[in-house]
Design a protein around this motif. Sequence first.
Motif, PDB file in Angstrom:
ATOM      1  N   GLU A  14       0.826  -1.217   0.000  1.00 43.71           N
ATOM      2  CA  GLU A  14       0.000   0.000   0.000  1.00 43.71           C
ATOM      3  C   GLU A  14       0.857   1.263   0.000  1.00 43.71           C
ATOM      4  N   GLY A  15       2.152   1.100   0.292  1.00 47.92           N
ATOM      5  CA  GLY A  15       3.034   2.267   0.402  1.00 47.92           C
ATOM      6  C   GLY A  15       3.458   2.508   1.843  1.00 47.92           C
ATOM      7  N   LYS A  16       3.508   1.421   2.624  1.00 47.75           N
ATOM      8  CA  LYS A  16       3.883   1.547   4.050  1.00 47.75           C
ATOM      9  C   LYS A  16       5.289   2.131   4.200  1.00 47.75           C
ATOM     10  N   LYS A 331      -0.997   6.823  -3.578  1.00 48.19           N
ATOM     11  CA  LYS A 331      -1.077   6.611  -5.028  1.00 48.19           C
ATOM     12  C   LYS A 331      -2.324   7.239  -5.660  1.00 48.19           C
ATOM     13  N   ASP A 333      -2.379   9.889  -7.253  1.00 48.03           N
ATOM     14  CA  ASP A 333      -1.956  10.392  -8.561  1.00 48.03           C
ATOM     15  C   ASP A 333      -2.206   9.377  -9.680  1.00 48.03           C
ATOM     16  N   VAL A 414       0.805  11.638  -3.121  1.00 50.24           N
ATOM     17  CA  VAL A 414       0.532  11.939  -4.537  1.00 50.24           C
ATOM     18  C   VAL A 414       1.715  11.596  -5.454  1.00 50.24           C
TER      19      VAL A 414
END
Length: 428
Positions: A14-16, A331, A333, A414
């Motif tokens: 998830e972008g941890k 995310k 963006d 973003v």
Amino acid sequence: MGNYVIVGTQWGDEGKGKIVDLLSEHADYVVRFQGGNNAGHTMVVDGEKFVSHLVPSGILQKKKCFIGNGVVVDPEVLLEEIAYLGDKGVDVSPEYLRLSDRAQVIMSYHKRLDNAREIKKGDAKIGTTGRGIGPCYEDKASRVGIRFLDFLNADVLRAKVIEALNEKNFLLEKYFGEAPEDAEKIVAHCLKLAEELKPYITDSSVEINTGMKNGLNVVFEGAQGTHLDIDHGTYPFVTSSNTVSGNACCGAGVGPDKITGVLGIVKAYTTRVGAGPFPSELFDETGNYMQEKGAEFGATTGRRRRCGWLDMVVLRNAVRLNGLTGLVITKLDVLGGLKELKICTGYAYKGEVVSDFAADLNILDNCTQVCETLPGWDEDITGMRSFEELPANAKAYIKRIEELAETPADVISVGPGREETIVIKKHF
Ligand code: GDP
Ligand code: IMO
Ligand code: MG
């Protein structure tokens, strides 16, 4: 000020890493509490990309990082990662990296068994990362695992390896038809690695709690995601540890009274690597658009990630299971350029709409997603740094997520870079 747990709300990636790196700026300690090098956490700082599998993502901010007792650690991979980060100019000395003496060691036979099982399962395979995670946690639960404390003691290590191989070699040779492992070779190799890791090994729970007592702030870095949790995920298509926030306490050796808040990382759409149910998965052009624009390839195995719409059944489940106090939406963006966006709000199954995440994989495998549609935006939002600047439709998308999740969005990401972030609520 306080101590925050950061967990993935979906199926991992998830972008941890990016968010832990960002929030670590104002923290003192960063602690991994479960999983192992099945994780791949990416950080991008000043255009330079770093991927870590075991070392907590606070290391780039020069924070003291702990690999807690709940983590399973491949010593070879850890040493490679220390060397990789060192080559990039990151200080990974024992001043900044501590390894719990209670953490379990991933042995060569764990990796062999992980891969042999997957091959034997054929089409029914889980799609593990092949890093030996499952077999190592099995040995921990069976009380035959090797902890780093044992790893440092040649006699204990030898006795434990010999005992383990009595069973593992039987499996490898007789069940999987593979070559056996040699105890003395393993011990000699491990003792070399142990010598190098010795300066890092500590009673991490004592160090972390002493820090907290002295007013230091801690970030607990989750790996994987809520729906890969061994109890609450899409069992058996899960990992072998508890990935939810409650396990931060067990896996780091701290009491629940120390936790100030829990942040759930939410990718603005959904991805999954490996096999298993994924009700909001897309098999069309939009799925390809997310995969390509989001560069959705696994940071650990390089596998193409499956993509789909944001799933609120999944997110609401994560809010409940983790006690999320805030969301971090990443995310965003990537969704720019799509005419319409959908949010999955329920699953249609046998003429009814299911709105809770079912334990029964039959439902998850055979349902269709029920969606609401929102208008998209075309603007490039990667340069935006405040919520107000965002296009009206992007704001509406975030607001709708907050409403459906009944949880505020504290941070919006973003772009992959540390600075490509909109902070709505500060945590430290
Ligand atoms: P983790 O396992 O949760 O840490 O996530 P991964 O690092 O496996 O995957 C997330 C990927 O998305 C990485 O390549 C990140 O650099 C990237 N990323 C993180 N946040 C954003 C974002 O807001 N926008 C874009 N475009 N990429 C992001
Ligand atoms: P991060 O921390 C995404 C998945 C594997 C497989 C299942 C079981 O980067 O988000 P395992 O090797 O753990 O026994 O594999 O879990 N998986 C992940 N998927 N991100 C991860 O970590 C993952 N760690 C494990 O793909 O489906
Ligand atoms: Mg990852």
